[in-house]
Design a protein around this motif. Structure first.
Motif, PDB file in Angstrom:
ATOM      1  N   ARG A   1       0.799  -1.188  -0.255  1.00 20.39           N
ATOM      2  CA  ARG A   1       0.442  -0.023   0.235  1.00 20.39           C
ATOM      3  C   ARG A   1       1.043   1.091   0.424  1.00 20.39           C
ATOM      4  NH1 ARG A   1      -2.822   3.634  -0.725  1.00 20.39           N
ATOM      5  NH2 ARG A   1      -4.598   4.625  -0.486  1.00 20.39           N
TER       6      ARG A   1
ATOM      7  N   SER B   1       1.262   4.109  -3.374  1.00 19.94           N
ATOM      8  CA  SER B   1       1.225   5.580  -2.754  1.00 19.94           C
ATOM      9  C   SER B   1       2.194   7.185  -3.106  1.00 19.94           C
ATOM     10  CB  SER B   1       1.109   5.831  -1.106  1.00 19.94           C
ATOM     11  OG  SER B   1      -0.437   5.652  -0.745  1.00 19.94           O
TER      12      SER B   1
ATOM     13  N   ALA C   1       2.359   9.538  -6.053  1.00 17.11           N
ATOM     14  CA  ALA C   1       2.439  10.589  -5.517  1.00 17.11           C
ATOM     15  C   ALA C   1       3.521  10.733  -6.563  1.00 17.11           C
ATOM     16  CB  ALA C   1       3.295  10.259  -4.372  1.00 17.11           C
TER      17      ALA C   1
ATOM     18  N   TYR D   1      -5.889   4.673  -8.592  1.00 17.00           N
ATOM     19  CA  TYR D   1      -5.847   4.662  -7.325  1.00 17.00           C
ATOM     20  C   TYR D   1      -6.171   4.044  -6.385  1.00 17.00           C
ATOM     21  CZ  TYR D   1      -3.128   6.625  -3.394  1.00 17.00           C
ATOM     22  OH  TYR D   1      -2.896   6.447  -1.578  1.00 17.00           O
TER      23      TYR D   1
ATOM     24  N   SER E   1      -6.083   0.649  -3.479  1.00 16.49           N
ATOM     25  CA  SER E   1      -6.167   0.984  -2.282  1.00 16.49           C
ATOM     26  C   SER E   1      -6.824  -0.270  -1.520  1.00 16.49           C
ATOM     27  CB  SER E   1      -5.771   2.254  -1.608  1.00 16.49           C
ATOM     28  OG  SER E   1      -6.560   2.403  -0.302  1.00 16.49           O
TER      29      SER E   1
ATOM     30  N   GLU F   1     -13.491   1.733   0.186  1.00 12.03           N
ATOM     31  CA  GLU F   1     -12.094   2.339  -0.929  1.00 12.03           C
ATOM     32  C   GLU F   1     -12.998   1.704  -2.523  1.00 12.03           C
ATOM     33  OE1 GLU F   1      -9.306   3.736  -0.543  1.00 12.03           O
ATOM     34  OE2 GLU F   1     -10.301   4.405   1.347  1.00 12.03           O
TER      35      GLU F   1
ATOM     36  N   ALA G   1      -9.409   9.737   1.351  1.00  6.01           N
ATOM     37  CA  ALA G   1      -8.315  10.325   2.940  1.00  6.01           C
ATOM     38  C   ALA G   1      -8.985   9.636   4.462  1.00  6.01           C
ATOM     39  CB  ALA G   1      -7.706  11.859   2.136  1.00  6.01           C
TER      40      ALA G   1
ATOM     41  N   SER H   1      -3.523  11.503   7.220  1.00  9.86           N
ATOM     42  CA  SER H   1      -5.067  11.050   5.559  1.00  9.86           C
ATOM     43  C   SER H   1      -6.367  11.787   6.416  1.00  9.86           C
ATOM     44  CB  SER H   1      -4.617   9.951   6.189  1.00  9.86           C
ATOM     45  OG  SER H   1      -5.704   9.109   4.367  1.00  9.86           O
TER      46      SER H   1
ATOM     47  N   TYR I   1       0.841  13.958  -0.164  1.00  7.56           N
ATOM     48  CA  TYR I   1      -0.632  14.068   0.142  1.00  7.56           C
ATOM     49  C   TYR I   1      -0.315  12.549   0.269  1.00  7.56           C
ATOM     50  CZ  TYR I   1      -4.075  10.079   1.694  1.00  7.56           C
ATOM     51  OH  TYR I   1      -4.825   8.667   2.490  1.00  7.56           O
ATOM     52  N   CYS I   2       0.072  11.680  -0.503  1.00  7.38           N
ATOM     53  CA  CYS I   2       0.513  10.129  -1.192  1.00  7.38           C
ATOM     54  C   CYS I   2       1.864   9.762  -0.841  1.00  7.38           C
ATOM     55  CB  CYS I   2      -0.085   9.909  -2.845  1.00  7.38           C
ATOM     56  SG  CYS I   2      -2.307  10.064  -3.228  1.00  7.38           S
TER      57      CYS I   2
ATOM     58  N   GLY J   1       2.613   7.435   1.968  1.00 10.60           N
ATOM     59  CA  GLY J   1       3.171   6.066   1.120  1.00 10.60           C
ATOM     60  C   GLY J   1       4.519   5.802   2.451  1.00 10.60           C
TER      61      GLY J   1
END
Length: 193
Positions: free
Chosen positions: A15, A19, A23, A53, A57, A86, A114, A145, A170-171, A175
Motif C-alpha cells: 500500500r 502511494s 505521488a 489509485y 488501495s 475504498e 483520505a 490522512s 499527501y500520497c 506512502g
C-alpha cells in the motif's frame, strides 16, 4: 494485537509503495508539462487515474482482509469494511464521469478516500495501544490522512494542477509512513518468530 498486524506487514508495504508511485506520477502531472498533459485529456484522465489509485488501495486492503479471515486476525472486519468503502469510492470516480458531475466532486471523493483511510488507520493504532513504534507510525499516518482529506474537502475548488500537486504531497508522505510502518512490523515479526 501487535502480532496480528505484524503478519500484515506486506499489506502496508504494498500500500505504501503504491502511494509513493502515485505521488511521483501526480508530481509529474503537476509540473510545467501538466498543462500540456491535462488539457487534452483533462477531466476523464484524472477520473480514471484517481479511480485506479483508490481501487488499487481497495484491492490491497481486500487481499489483506481475506488473509486476515484465513488466519483469524483481529483486524479482519476493519480491513474488509475499509476495502469495501475504498472500492465504492473508486467506482464513484467513474460514475462521476457518467453523470457529468463537477470537478469539485472529484476533489471531495478523493478527500473522502483520505479521511476514510485515516480514520481506519487511527482506529487500528488506538487498538494497538501505546508504547510501540508501529502504533505511533500507524496513528501518524491516520492523522495525516484525515488532515489531508479534510483539506481537500474544504478546498474543493482546486484546479486539476493543484489537485495533482496536493495528491502528490499527501500520497508521498502517506506512502513513506506506510513503508516505514511495514519495515517496523516486519522487524517485529522476525523478532517474534
Amino acid at each position: 494485537m501487535t502480532e496480528d498486524l505484524c503478519r500484515l506487514w506486506w499489506m502496508f508495504g504494498i500500500r505504501g509503495f503504491v502511494s509513493v508511485a502515485f505521488a511521483c506520477i501526480c508530481y509529474l502531472l503537476s509540473s510545467a508539462t501538466a498543462s500540456q498533459v491535462l488539457r487534452p485529456l483533462g477531466y476523464l484522465y484524472l477520473l480514471v487515474f484517481f479511480a485506479f489509485y483508490v481501487c488499487m488501495s481497495g484491492i490491497v486492503l481486500l487481499i489483506g482482509a481475506i488473509y486476515s479471515f484465513d488466519f483469524k486476525l483481529s483486524h479482519r472486519r476493519f480491513l474488509l469494511f475499509s476495502a469495501i468503502i475504498e472500492l465504492v469510492i473508486g467506482a464513484g470516480f467513474l460514475l462521476t464521469f457518467g453523470f457529468g458531475l463537477s470537478f469539485s466532486f472529484i476533489v471531495v471523493l478523493f478527500g473522502l478516500h483520505a479521511v476514510e483511510l485515516g480514520i481506519f488507520f487511527a482506529m487500528m493504532a488506538i487498538q494497538m495501544g501505546k508504547g510501540q513504534r508501529a502504533s505511533y507510525l500507524l496513528g501518524l499516518a491516520g492523522m495525516w490522512s484525515v488532515l489531508a482529506g479534510a483539506y481537500l474537502i474544504l478546498f474543493r475548488s482546486l484546479s486539476p494542477g493543484k489537485l495533482t500537486l496536493a495528491g502528490s504531497i499527501y500520497c508521498g508522505t502517506f506512502g513513506l509512513l506506510l513503508v516505514l510502518l511495514a519495515i517496523d512490523l516486519r522487524t517485529t515479526h522476525r523478532s517474534l518468530a
